[in-house]
Design a protein around this motif. Structure first.
Motif, PDB file in Angstrom:
ATOM      1  N   PHE A  87       0.804  -1.262  -0.025  1.00  0.00           N
ATOM      2  CA  PHE A  87      -0.087  -0.324   0.216  1.00  0.00           C
ATOM      3  C   PHE A  87       0.671   1.537   0.091  1.00  0.00           C
ATOM      4  O   PHE A  87       0.957   2.389  -0.902  1.00  0.00           O
ATOM      5  N   PHE A  88       2.083   1.308   0.626  1.00  0.00           N
ATOM      6  CA  PHE A  88       3.125   2.586   1.184  1.00  0.00           C
ATOM      7  C   PHE A  88       3.671   2.464  -0.695  1.00  0.00           C
ATOM      8  O   PHE A  88       3.602   3.860  -0.965  1.00  0.00           O
ATOM      9  N   ASN A  89       3.849   1.599  -1.302  1.00  0.00           N
ATOM     10  CA  ASN A  89       4.774   1.769  -1.901  1.00  0.00           C
ATOM     11  C   ASN A  89       4.101   2.076  -3.174  1.00  0.00           C
ATOM     12  O   ASN A  89       4.481   2.554  -4.534  1.00  0.00           O
ATOM     13  N   ILE A  90       2.551   1.998  -3.463  1.00  0.00           N
ATOM     14  CA  ILE A  90       1.768   1.665  -4.406  1.00  0.00           C
ATOM     15  C   ILE A  90       1.456   3.354  -4.359  1.00  0.00           C
ATOM     16  O   ILE A  90       1.322   4.400  -5.187  1.00  0.00           O
ATOM     17  N   VAL A  91       1.106   3.897  -3.142  1.00  0.00           N
ATOM     18  CA  VAL A  91       0.004   5.722  -3.252  1.00  0.00           C
ATOM     19  C   VAL A  91       1.356   6.625  -3.144  1.00  0.00           C
ATOM     20  O   VAL A  91       0.738   7.238  -3.599  1.00  0.00           O
ATOM     21  N   ILE A  92       2.370   6.339  -2.598  1.00  0.00           N
ATOM     22  CA  ILE A  92       3.420   7.213  -2.794  1.00  0.00           C
ATOM     23  C   ILE A  92       3.795   7.170  -4.457  1.00  0.00           C
ATOM     24  O   ILE A  92       4.222   8.252  -4.573  1.00  0.00           O
ATOM     25  N   GLN A  93       3.299   6.378  -4.990  1.00  0.00           N
ATOM     26  CA  GLN A  93       3.246   6.823  -5.975  1.00  0.00           C
ATOM     27  C   GLN A  93       2.770   7.762  -6.976  1.00  0.00           C
ATOM     28  O   GLN A  93       3.255   8.868  -7.924  1.00  0.00           O
ATOM     29  N   ALA A  94       1.742   7.931  -6.468  1.00  0.00           N
ATOM     30  CA  ALA A  94       0.360   9.475  -5.927  1.00  0.00           C
ATOM     31  C   ALA A  94       1.110  10.205  -6.778  1.00  0.00           C
ATOM     32  O   ALA A  94       0.649  11.049  -7.294  1.00  0.00           O
ATOM     33  N   GLY A  95       1.547  10.355  -5.814  1.00  0.00           N
ATOM     34  CA  GLY A  95       2.497  11.619  -5.192  1.00  0.00           C
ATOM     35  C   GLY A  95       3.741  12.265  -6.073  1.00  0.00           C
ATOM     36  O   GLY A  95       3.194  13.686  -6.247  1.00  0.00           O
ATOM     37  N   ALA A  96       4.223  11.369  -6.388  1.00  0.00           N
ATOM     38  CA  ALA A  96       4.822  11.949  -8.382  1.00  0.00           C
ATOM     39  C   ALA A  96       4.503  11.446  -9.203  1.00  0.00           C
ATOM     40  O   ALA A  96       4.331  12.814  -9.716  1.00  0.00           O
ATOM     41  N   ILE A  97       2.680  11.266  -9.012  1.00  0.00           N
ATOM     42  CA  ILE A  97       2.264  11.482 -10.660  1.00  0.00           C
ATOM     43  C   ILE A  97       0.874  12.266 -10.516  1.00  0.00           C
ATOM     44  O   ILE A  97       0.582  13.836 -11.158  1.00  0.00           O
ATOM     45  N   LEU A  98       0.998  13.595  -9.036  1.00  0.00           N
ATOM     46  CA  LEU A  98       0.429  14.698  -8.548  1.00  0.00           C
ATOM     47  C   LEU A  98       1.448  15.550  -9.010  1.00  0.00           C
ATOM     48  O   LEU A  98       1.328  16.685  -9.974  1.00  0.00           O
ATOM     49  N   ALA A  99       2.594  15.658  -9.043  1.00  0.00           N
ATOM     50  CA  ALA A  99       3.469  15.935  -9.807  1.00  0.00           C
ATOM     51  C   ALA A  99       3.136  16.325 -11.078  1.00  0.00           C
ATOM     52  O   ALA A  99       3.742  17.688 -11.748  1.00  0.00           O
ATOM     53  N   VAL A 100       3.244  15.388 -12.018  1.00  0.00           N
ATOM     54  CA  VAL A 100       3.012  15.826 -13.123  1.00  0.00           C
ATOM     55  C   VAL A 100       2.104  16.010 -13.491  1.00  0.00           C
ATOM     56  O   VAL A 100       1.818  16.441 -14.976  1.00  0.00           O
ATOM     57  N   THR A 101       0.831  16.192 -13.537  1.00  0.00           N
ATOM     58  CA  THR A 101      -0.001  16.716 -13.500  1.00  0.00           C
ATOM     59  C   THR A 101      -0.228  18.250 -13.707  1.00  0.00           C
ATOM     60  O   THR A 101      -0.642  19.103 -14.142  1.00  0.00           O
ATOM     61  N   LEU A 102       0.217  18.363 -12.850  1.00  0.00           N
ATOM     62  CA  LEU A 102       1.160  19.842 -12.069  1.00  0.00           C
ATOM     63  C   LEU A 102       2.098  20.853 -12.900  1.00  0.00           C
ATOM     64  O   LEU A 102       1.084  21.711 -13.380  1.00  0.00           O
ATOM     65  N   VAL A 103       2.893  19.849 -13.789  1.00  0.00           N
ATOM     66  CA  VAL A 103       3.304  19.803 -14.291  1.00  0.00           C
ATOM     67  C   VAL A 103       3.128  20.298 -15.773  1.00  0.00           C
ATOM     68  O   VAL A 103       3.104  21.314 -16.987  1.00  0.00           O
ATOM     69  N   PHE A 104       2.161  18.829 -16.450  1.00  0.00           N
ATOM     70  CA  PHE A 104       1.169  19.406 -17.724  1.00  0.00           C
ATOM     71  C   PHE A 104      -0.224  19.822 -17.400  1.00  0.00           C
ATOM     72  O   PHE A 104      -1.022  19.472 -18.238  1.00  0.00           O
ATOM     73  N   ARG A 105      -0.736  20.787 -16.284  1.00  0.00           N
ATOM     74  CA  ARG A 105      -2.127  21.293 -15.800  1.00  0.00           C
ATOM     75  C   ARG A 105      -1.858  22.333 -17.283  1.00  0.00           C
ATOM     76  O   ARG A 105      -3.408  21.575 -17.586  1.00  0.00           O
ATOM     77  N   GLN A 106      -1.353  22.984 -18.190  1.00  0.00           N
ATOM     78  CA  GLN A 106      -1.793  23.442 -19.092  1.00  0.00           C
ATOM     79  C   GLN A 106      -2.075  22.732 -20.820  1.00  0.00           C
ATOM     80  O   GLN A 106      -2.781  23.021 -20.766  1.00  0.00           O
ATOM     81  N   ARG A 107      -1.333  22.270 -20.895  1.00  0.00           N
ATOM     82  CA  ARG A 107      -2.124  21.023 -22.182  1.00  0.00           C
ATOM     83  C   ARG A 107      -2.694  20.035 -21.747  1.00  0.00           C
ATOM     84  O   ARG A 107      -3.944  19.820 -22.077  1.00  0.00           O
ATOM     85  N   LEU A 108      -3.007  19.153 -19.937  1.00  0.00           N
ATOM     86  CA  LEU A 108      -4.089  19.193 -20.002  1.00  0.00           C
ATOM     87  C   LEU A 108      -5.754  20.135 -20.145  1.00  0.00           C
ATOM     88  O   LEU A 108      -6.471  19.121 -19.958  1.00  0.00           O
ATOM     89  N   TRP A 109      -5.345  20.950 -18.928  1.00  0.00           N
ATOM     90  CA  TRP A 109      -6.581  22.248 -18.925  1.00  0.00           C
ATOM     91  C   TRP A 109      -6.701  22.332 -20.912  1.00  0.00           C
ATOM     92  O   TRP A 109      -8.232  22.278 -21.612  1.00  0.00           O
ATOM     93  N   GLY A 110      -5.520  22.656 -21.732  1.00  0.00           N
ATOM     94  CA  GLY A 110      -6.110  22.684 -23.214  1.00  0.00           C
ATOM     95  C   GLY A 110      -6.958  21.392 -24.331  1.00  0.00           C
ATOM     96  O   GLY A 110      -8.043  21.733 -24.979  1.00  0.00           O
TER      97      GLY A 110
END
Length: 264
Positions: free
Chosen positions: A41-64
């Protein structure tokens, strides 16, 4: 070592390795031989933290993409992300439900690091010889989905490495384009994996057994570190190959096999 400090270090390691093609899960499993074992559970869920980062980096692309759904190219791209995610879910979920768990031994991770490094060098060389810049096709979407499953089943493979290089061989030969698509596919994939991990924990009645403070610290550390690494990597791959990461994987795998021949 205090548990919170261990969690912080694991979170930083996760954020640093999630998007580099070196296998974040493999590195976490190796590090936990010294920093203390953690739950799946720990190993899987903390990966979502890194994925949150990529969501923020690509926020303009995703919004577009989301706000211009009526454009055929945007709609097509989003549908391909959806197909890649569905393939991962439809193939990976039965594997998870069958009781698959992350291995504890280092040896299989070391072998996957070496094989993956050789695969990266070979695939990138072949892709560079193929004609044209290529594009994200439906075949690419399906193969990226399958590659994510393979990486999930064999820690050390690296989700990003497996998916990026299969995408390049299947048609998306432009490194930045293949990398962006794989990163965007990872957003629903890893958030869904975390949600499923929460569901499993709740169904097993083990919510109270998890060290939530450690999970929170590691999650935030992974998000901050991941944001910095993604920003750097997107600039790096515009003019550089992935070869240094492949060499690192091979060297690390060989070192692990020599130092831990019993896979302890």
């Amino acid at each position: 070592m205090p548990d919170l400090l261990s969690a912080l270090l694991l979170g930083i390691l996760e954020g640093f390795t999630e998007f580099l093609p070196v296998s974040s899960t493999g590195h976490l499993l190796i590090a936990q031989h010294w920093l203390g074992a953690r739950s799946d559970f720990f190993n899987i869920v903390i990966q979502a933290g890194a994925i949150l980062a990529v969501t923020l980096v690509f926020r303009q692309r995703l919004w577009g993409l989301a706000t211009a759904w009526n454009r055929p190219d945007n709609r097509d791209y989003l549908l391909k992300i959806g197909v890649a995610f569905l393939v991962t879910a439809l193939v990976g979920l039965p594997v998870r439900m069958a009781g698959w768990e992350l291995p504890e031994a280092v040896t299989p991770v070391a072998l996957a690091l070496i094989i993956g490094g050789i695969w990266m060098i070979t695939a990138e060389r072949i892709a560079e010889r193929l004609p044209g810049p290529g594009s994200i096709t439906w075949t690419v979407a399906v193969l990226v989905g399958l590659a994510q499953v393979v990486a999930g089943v064999f820690p050390g493979t690296s989700r990003s490495a497996a998916a990026i290089f299969i995408a390049m061989l299947a048609g998306a030969r432009h490194r930045p384009a293949a990398t962006e698509f794989v990163f965007l596919v990872g957003i629903p994939t890893m958030f869904a994996a975390s949600a499923y991990a929460f569901l499993e924990l709740w169904k097993d009645g083990a919510m109270g057994d998890e060290a939530w403070g450690d999970v929170g610290v590691a999650f935030l550390a992974a998000a901050v570190t991941g944001f910095v690494v993604v920003k750097w990597l997107l600039g790096y791959i515009r003019s550089h190959r992935y070869t240094p990461f492949a060499v690192y994987r091979i060297a690390l795998g060989v070192a692990l096999l020599l130092w831990l021949p019993a896979g302890r």
